[in-house]
Design a protein around this motif. Structure first.
Motif, short mmCIF file in Angstrom:
data_model
loop_
_atom_site.label_atom_id
_atom_site.label_comp_id
_atom_site.label_asym_id
_atom_site.label_seq_id
_atom_site.Cartn_x
_atom_site.Cartn_y
_atom_site.Cartn_z
N PHE A 28 0.86 -1.18 0.00
CA PHE A 28 0.00 0.00 0.00
C PHE A 28 0.90 1.23 0.00
CE2 PHE A 28 -2.25 -3.46 2.00
CZ PHE A 28 -3.53 -3.38 1.48
N LEU A 29 0.89 1.98 -1.10
CA LEU A 29 1.68 3.20 -1.18
C LEU A 29 0.84 4.40 -0.79
CD1 LEU A 29 3.22 1.21 -3.23
CD2 LEU A 29 4.18 3.32 -4.13
N SER A 30 1.39 5.23 0.06
CA SER A 30 0.74 6.49 0.40
C SER A 30 0.68 7.36 -0.83
CB SER A 30 1.52 7.21 1.50
OG SER A 30 1.45 6.49 2.71
N GLY A 31 -0.21 8.33 -0.82
CA GLY A 31 -0.32 9.26 -1.93
C GLY A 31 1.02 9.94 -2.18
N GLN A 32 1.43 9.94 -3.43
CA GLN A 32 2.69 10.58 -3.81
C GLN A 32 2.41 11.92 -4.46
OE1 GLN A 32 5.87 9.36 -2.97
NE2 GLN A 32 4.41 8.24 -1.71
N LEU A 33 2.97 12.93 -3.87
CA LEU A 33 2.89 14.28 -4.42
C LEU A 33 4.00 14.46 -5.45
CD1 LEU A 33 2.31 16.26 -1.12
CD2 LEU A 33 0.67 15.97 -2.99
N PRO A 34 3.89 15.45 -6.31
CA PRO A 34 4.92 15.70 -7.33
C PRO A 34 6.11 16.47 -6.76
CG PRO A 34 3.12 17.23 -7.61
CD PRO A 34 2.71 16.29 -6.52
N VAL A 35 6.71 15.91 -5.72
CA VAL A 35 7.83 16.53 -5.05
C VAL A 35 9.12 15.88 -5.52
CG1 VAL A 35 8.95 16.87 -2.79
CG2 VAL A 35 6.47 17.17 -3.03
N ASN A 36 10.07 16.70 -5.93
CA ASN A 36 11.39 16.20 -6.30
C ASN A 36 12.11 15.80 -5.01
OD1 ASN A 36 14.25 16.20 -6.71
ND2 ASN A 36 13.96 17.35 -8.59
N PRO A 37 12.51 14.53 -4.87
CA PRO A 37 13.12 14.10 -3.61
C PRO A 37 14.47 14.75 -3.34
CG PRO A 37 13.16 12.33 -5.23
CD PRO A 37 12.36 13.44 -5.82
N THR A 69 5.87 -0.75 -11.93
CA THR A 69 4.48 -0.35 -12.12
C THR A 69 3.62 -1.51 -12.64
OG1 THR A 69 4.97 0.55 -14.31
CG2 THR A 69 5.01 2.10 -12.45
N ALA A 70 4.24 -2.53 -13.19
CA ALA A 70 3.49 -3.72 -13.64
C ALA A 70 2.84 -4.44 -12.46
CB ALA A 70 4.40 -4.67 -14.42
N ASN A 71 3.34 -4.22 -11.25
CA ASN A 71 2.79 -4.85 -10.05
C ASN A 71 1.61 -4.08 -9.46
OD1 ASN A 71 6.00 -5.48 -9.95
ND2 ASN A 71 4.79 -7.21 -9.21
N ILE A 72 1.34 -2.88 -9.99
CA ILE A 72 0.24 -2.07 -9.46
C ILE A 72 -1.10 -2.65 -9.91
CG2 ILE A 72 -0.85 0.21 -9.51
CD1 ILE A 72 1.95 1.42 -9.88
N VAL A 73 -2.00 -2.82 -8.94
CA VAL A 73 -3.33 -3.35 -9.25
C VAL A 73 -4.43 -2.31 -9.09
CG1 VAL A 73 -2.71 -5.75 -8.75
CG2 VAL A 73 -3.64 -4.30 -6.92
N LYS A 74 -4.15 -1.22 -8.37
CA LYS A 74 -5.17 -0.18 -8.12
C LYS A 74 -4.47 1.14 -7.90
CE LYS A 74 -9.25 1.57 -6.63
NZ LYS A 74 -9.09 2.99 -6.78
N THR A 75 -5.01 2.19 -8.51
CA THR A 75 -4.52 3.54 -8.24
C THR A 75 -5.70 4.43 -7.88
OG1 THR A 75 -4.73 4.31 -10.54
CG2 THR A 75 -2.61 3.35 -9.90
N VAL A 117 -1.83 17.39 -8.57
CA VAL A 117 -2.16 15.97 -8.61
C VAL A 117 -1.44 15.23 -7.49
CG1 VAL A 117 -0.31 15.47 -10.27
CG2 VAL A 117 -2.29 13.94 -10.15
N GLU A 118 -2.08 14.17 -7.01
CA GLU A 118 -1.48 13.24 -6.05
C GLU A 118 -1.97 11.86 -6.46
OE1 GLU A 118 -1.37 12.26 -1.23
OE2 GLU A 118 -2.44 14.01 -1.95
N ILE A 119 -1.08 10.86 -6.38
CA ILE A 119 -1.46 9.51 -6.80
C ILE A 119 -1.04 8.51 -5.73
CG2 ILE A 119 -1.17 7.70 -8.55
CD1 ILE A 119 -0.43 9.98 -10.53
N GLU A 120 -2.00 7.68 -5.33
CA GLU A 120 -1.70 6.58 -4.41
C GLU A 120 -1.98 5.27 -5.13
OE1 GLU A 120 -4.35 7.07 -1.02
OE2 GLU A 120 -5.88 5.88 -2.00
N CYS A 121 -1.38 4.19 -4.65
CA CYS A 121 -1.62 2.91 -5.33
C CYS A 121 -1.44 1.72 -4.41
CB CYS A 121 -0.73 2.79 -6.56
SG CYS A 121 1.02 2.80 -6.24
N ILE A 122 -1.91 0.59 -4.90
CA ILE A 122 -1.76 -0.70 -4.26
C ILE A 122 -1.09 -1.61 -5.27
CG2 ILE A 122 -2.95 -2.67 -3.22
CD1 ILE A 122 -5.28 -0.70 -2.58
N ALA A 123 -0.06 -2.33 -4.82
CA ALA A 123 0.66 -3.26 -5.69
C ALA A 123 0.71 -4.63 -5.02
CB ALA A 123 2.08 -2.74 -5.96
#
Length: 125
Positions: A28-37, A69-75, A117-123
């Motif tokens: 379970f990935l938390s929502g990712q903001l478009p922040v340059n690390p 990203t091939a392992n992602i099942v839900k965004t 935009v913010e994107i979270e996902c489940i893999a």
């Protein structure tokens, strides 16, 4: 058993949460903001570049545990305005080959740091 996933190649959490949690081969990935690390700052103020940065952050977190990203099942995609959907979708589609994951997309009143935009996902492993 629950395992916390962390990488310095993605932005650190800006609150009391983890970048990702793995349990029973589900990540379970938390929502990712478009922040340059590297800088800790938002990337350019356009949804195309921000969507790309969200996915680069997602890819870095997944890579930490040998996934792609091939392992992602839900965004879930959160947008500052639904008028940004088509442009986001164009970039979004380039991060997947073959089958796309299930997805929800919402316009929200506001996103942290003023992001578009913010994107979270489940893999899965």
């Amino acid at each position: 058993m629950k395992k916390v996933i962390y990488t310095e190649k993605a932005p650190a959490a800006i609150g009391p949460y983890s970048q990702a949690i793995e349990i029973n081969d589900i990540v379970f990935l938390s929502g990712q903001l478009p922040v340059n690390p590297s800088t800790g700052e938002l990337v350019e103020n356009n949804v195309a570049q921000q969507t790309a940065q969200c996915f680069e952050n997602i890819k870095s977190i997944l890579a930490e545990i040998g996934l792609t990203t091939a392992n992602i099942v839900k965004t879930t995609v959160f947008l500052a305005d639904m008028s940004l959907f088509a442009e986001m979708n164009k970039i979004y589609s380039t991060y997947f080959e073959g089958d796309f994951p299930a997805r929800s997309a919402f316009a929200v009143k506001e996103l942290p740091k003023g992001a578009l935009v913010e994107i979270e996902c489940i893999a899965t492993k």
